[in-house]
Design a protein around this motif. Structure first.
Motif, PDB file in Angstrom:
ATOM      1  N   GLY A 199     -26.209   9.557 -42.145  1.00  0.00           N
ATOM      2  CA  GLY A 199     -25.705   9.966 -43.277  1.00  0.00           C
ATOM      3  C   GLY A 199     -24.464  10.491 -43.568  1.00  0.00           C
ATOM      4  O   GLY A 199     -23.918   9.995 -44.519  1.00  0.00           O
ATOM      5  N   HIS A 200     -23.901  11.615 -43.423  1.00  0.00           N
ATOM      6  CA  HIS A 200     -22.750  12.410 -43.495  1.00  0.00           C
ATOM      7  C   HIS A 200     -21.174  11.314 -43.478  1.00  0.00           C
ATOM      8  O   HIS A 200     -20.149  10.745 -44.191  1.00  0.00           O
ATOM      9  N   ARG A 201     -21.516  10.595 -42.141  1.00  0.00           N
ATOM     10  CA  ARG A 201     -19.775   9.410 -42.079  1.00  0.00           C
ATOM     11  C   ARG A 201     -20.450   7.846 -42.909  1.00  0.00           C
ATOM     12  O   ARG A 201     -19.329   7.945 -43.321  1.00  0.00           O
ATOM     13  N   VAL A 202     -21.895   7.949 -43.319  1.00  0.00           N
ATOM     14  CA  VAL A 202     -21.715   6.403 -44.214  1.00  0.00           C
ATOM     15  C   VAL A 202     -21.385   6.751 -45.605  1.00  0.00           C
ATOM     16  O   VAL A 202     -20.604   6.378 -46.581  1.00  0.00           O
ATOM     17  N   ALA A 203     -21.811   8.572 -45.240  1.00  0.00           N
ATOM     18  CA  ALA A 203     -21.247   8.262 -47.221  1.00  0.00           C
ATOM     19  C   ALA A 203     -19.885   8.933 -47.828  1.00  0.00           C
ATOM     20  O   ALA A 203     -19.625   8.722 -48.870  1.00  0.00           O
ATOM     21  N   PHE A 204     -19.461   9.813 -46.622  1.00  0.00           N
ATOM     22  CA  PHE A 204     -18.134   9.403 -46.331  1.00  0.00           C
ATOM     23  C   PHE A 204     -17.616   7.942 -46.664  1.00  0.00           C
ATOM     24  O   PHE A 204     -15.961   7.755 -47.456  1.00  0.00           O
ATOM     25  N   ASN A 205     -17.570   7.600 -46.023  1.00  0.00           N
ATOM     26  CA  ASN A 205     -17.136   5.817 -45.571  1.00  0.00           C
ATOM     27  C   ASN A 205     -17.622   4.908 -47.092  1.00  0.00           C
ATOM     28  O   ASN A 205     -16.491   4.125 -47.770  1.00  0.00           O
ATOM     29  N   LEU A 206     -18.443   5.238 -47.301  1.00  0.00           N
ATOM     30  CA  LEU A 206     -18.842   4.570 -49.142  1.00  0.00           C
ATOM     31  C   LEU A 206     -17.836   4.943 -50.206  1.00  0.00           C
ATOM     32  O   LEU A 206     -17.286   4.390 -51.157  1.00  0.00           O
ATOM     33  N   ALA A 207     -17.734   6.799 -50.591  1.00  0.00           N
ATOM     34  CA  ALA A 207     -16.655   7.334 -51.209  1.00  0.00           C
ATOM     35  C   ALA A 207     -15.174   7.024 -51.154  1.00  0.00           C
ATOM     36  O   ALA A 207     -14.387   6.320 -52.006  1.00  0.00           O
ATOM     37  N   PHE A 208     -15.095   6.493 -49.467  1.00  0.00           N
ATOM     38  CA  PHE A 208     -13.696   5.439 -49.218  1.00  0.00           C
ATOM     39  C   PHE A 208     -13.513   4.436 -49.928  1.00  0.00           C
ATOM     40  O   PHE A 208     -12.630   4.237 -50.650  1.00  0.00           O
ATOM     41  N   GLU A 209     -14.709   3.508 -49.443  1.00  0.00           N
ATOM     42  CA  GLU A 209     -14.671   2.115 -50.112  1.00  0.00           C
ATOM     43  C   GLU A 209     -14.690   2.031 -51.847  1.00  0.00           C
ATOM     44  O   GLU A 209     -13.659   1.216 -52.444  1.00  0.00           O
ATOM     45  N   ALA A 210     -14.938   3.206 -51.973  1.00  0.00           N
ATOM     46  CA  ALA A 210     -15.662   3.228 -53.432  1.00  0.00           C
ATOM     47  C   ALA A 210     -13.867   3.276 -54.571  1.00  0.00           C
ATOM     48  O   ALA A 210     -13.455   3.411 -55.542  1.00  0.00           O
ATOM     49  N   ALA A 211     -13.310   4.682 -53.266  1.00  0.00           N
ATOM     50  CA  ALA A 211     -12.038   5.303 -53.832  1.00  0.00           C
ATOM     51  C   ALA A 211     -10.468   3.384 -53.763  1.00  0.00           C
ATOM     52  O   ALA A 211      -9.511   4.193 -53.755  1.00  0.00           O
ATOM     53  N   ARG A 212     -10.790   2.967 -52.940  1.00  0.00           N
ATOM     54  CA  ARG A 212     -10.355   1.393 -52.673  1.00  0.00           C
ATOM     55  C   ARG A 212      -9.000   1.990 -51.102  1.00  0.00           C
ATOM     56  O   ARG A 212      -8.299   1.633 -51.417  1.00  0.00           O
ATOM     57  N   LEU A 213      -9.265   3.476 -50.765  1.00  0.00           N
ATOM     58  CA  LEU A 213      -9.074   3.150 -49.408  1.00  0.00           C
ATOM     59  C   LEU A 213      -9.380   2.641 -47.902  1.00  0.00           C
ATOM     60  O   LEU A 213     -10.327   2.210 -48.127  1.00  0.00           O
ATOM     61  N   ASP A 214      -8.373   2.193 -47.836  1.00  0.00           N
ATOM     62  CA  ASP A 214      -8.998   1.153 -46.218  1.00  0.00           C
ATOM     63  C   ASP A 214      -9.692   1.910 -45.256  1.00  0.00           C
ATOM     64  O   ASP A 214      -9.962   0.760 -44.391  1.00  0.00           O
ATOM     65  N   ARG A 215      -9.096   3.399 -45.055  1.00  0.00           N
ATOM     66  CA  ARG A 215      -9.898   4.066 -43.517  1.00  0.00           C
ATOM     67  C   ARG A 215     -11.421   3.401 -43.995  1.00  0.00           C
ATOM     68  O   ARG A 215     -12.064   3.345 -44.813  1.00  0.00           O
ATOM     69  N   ARG A 216     -12.180   3.712 -42.372  1.00  0.00           N
ATOM     70  CA  ARG A 216     -13.606   3.531 -42.271  1.00  0.00           C
ATOM     71  C   ARG A 216     -13.282   4.401 -41.292  1.00  0.00           C
ATOM     72  O   ARG A 216     -12.991   4.008 -40.399  1.00  0.00           O
ATOM     73  N   TRP A 217     -14.449   5.915 -40.981  1.00  0.00           N
ATOM     74  CA  TRP A 217     -14.711   6.138 -39.667  1.00  0.00           C
ATOM     75  C   TRP A 217     -16.503   5.714 -38.901  1.00  0.00           C
ATOM     76  O   TRP A 217     -17.479   5.427 -38.853  1.00  0.00           O
ATOM     77  N   ASP A 218     -15.458   5.096 -37.533  1.00  0.00           N
ATOM     78  CA  ASP A 218     -16.583   4.615 -37.209  1.00  0.00           C
ATOM     79  C   ASP A 218     -17.745   5.030 -36.214  1.00  0.00           C
ATOM     80  O   ASP A 218     -16.751   6.557 -36.224  1.00  0.00           O
ATOM     81  N   GLU A 219     -18.805   4.835 -35.722  1.00  0.00           N
ATOM     82  CA  GLU A 219     -18.731   5.997 -34.988  1.00  0.00           C
ATOM     83  C   GLU A 219     -18.794   6.528 -33.782  1.00  0.00           C
ATOM     84  O   GLU A 219     -18.512   8.279 -33.818  1.00  0.00           O
ATOM     85  N   GLU A 220     -17.839   6.138 -33.398  1.00  0.00           N
ATOM     86  CA  GLU A 220     -17.154   6.550 -31.745  1.00  0.00           C
ATOM     87  C   GLU A 220     -15.794   7.755 -32.698  1.00  0.00           C
ATOM     88  O   GLU A 220     -15.939   8.882 -31.715  1.00  0.00           O
TER      89      GLU A 220
END
Ligand code: XBP
Ligand code: MG
Length: 252
Positions: A22-43
């Motif tokens: 939930g939260h992790r996936v939403a953070f990553n979608l927000a990073f993508e939408a803001a054109r940020l390269d960062r992704r938070w993997d599960e670990e």
């Protein structure tokens, strides 16, 4: 002698396993939408969870050089976008309540126990989970929804618990906290509350020494039975967690 008059529920990880999917996936979608390269993997997200609060978590990542520097205003904007995306994920119904949560909530309600929420998460994220995982009627059943920036210091500070108890006019001796994480347990302990911890994949190996009961979940009556990780009050017949067990935790 303590009695069980009030139960204060943590949200993320306790009511539902919202973090990884939930939260992790939403953070990553927000990073993508803001054109940020960062992704938070599960670990790595599991490690970042020691920072409570989404804005604080982003700020921590920036300070560690893993995301480009940005103003507090931009962090707040990025986080607002994450919250909207999270609401959408929750509205799709992909995160169910953890086992035994509805059963325990309903039996506490039926027993006249005051119910409240004490969480670090943003009110809009909490509202989405209540509406889509629990049901709208719970907005009325919970006597307080203490969430997010309503207090200055987030868990592990006790502030959100102290705020919720003040709003309800209850005292620590008659209130039980339900938590899933080390930070949540520390917050409850610092507020003087007894605390039952229901661990999940991210929190299982955290330090809960001193907690009143640590279990793998609340479990269901017809389920296969829970794992008991710490049981200092020597409560017996713990196939699943029920109100009589929680009363014993309180010393009733
Ligand atoms: C868990 C948290 C929250 C969520 C993200 O809080 O630390 O920050 O991970 O939510 P709790 P926001 O277990 O106390 O409910 O992005 O809305 O902060
Ligand atoms: Mg939690």
């Amino acid at each position: 002698m303590r009695k069980l008059k009030c139960m204060l529920w943590d949200v993320d990880g306790t009511l539902a396993d919202t973090e990884r999917d939930g939260h992790r996936v939403a953070f990553n979608l927000a990073f993508e939408a803001a054109r940020l390269d960062r992704r938070w993997d599960e670990e790595s997200y599991g490690e970042l969870l020691h920072v409570t609060g989404g804005k604080e978590r982003i700020r921590f990542d920036i300070e560690h050089g893993d995301m480009p520097d940005m103003s507090d205003e931009n962090v707040a904007e990025l986080h607002a976008s994450k919250t909207r995306l999270y609401q959408r994920l929750i509205a799709e119904g992909r995160i169910p309540l953890r086992s035994g949560v509805r059963r325990l909530l309903e039996s506490a309600r039926d027993a006249g126990i005051t119910l409240g929420v004490a969480t670090t998460t943003t009110p809009a994220a909490l509202d989405a989970l209540i509406e889509h995982a629990l049901g709208r009627e719970w907005f009325e059943i919970f006597s307080v929804l203490a969430a997010g920036d309503i207090v200055l210091a987030k868990k592990p500070a006790p502030d959100i618990y102290l705020y919720a108890m003040e709003q309800l006019g209850v005292i620590a001796e008659e209130t039980l906290a339900l938590e899933d994480s080390g930070n949540g347990w520390k917050a409850a302990q610092a507020a003087g509350l007894k605390c039952v911890v229901t661990v999940n994949g991210y929190t299982r190996n955290q330090d809960f020494s001193g907690a009143d009961l640590v279990v793998s979940g609340f479990g269901e009556i017809a389920g296969e039975g829970i794992e008991v990780l710490a049981n200092p009050h020597r409560i017996t017949e713990l196939h699943h967690v029920d109100l009589p067990h929680l009363r014993k935790v309180m010393g009733v």
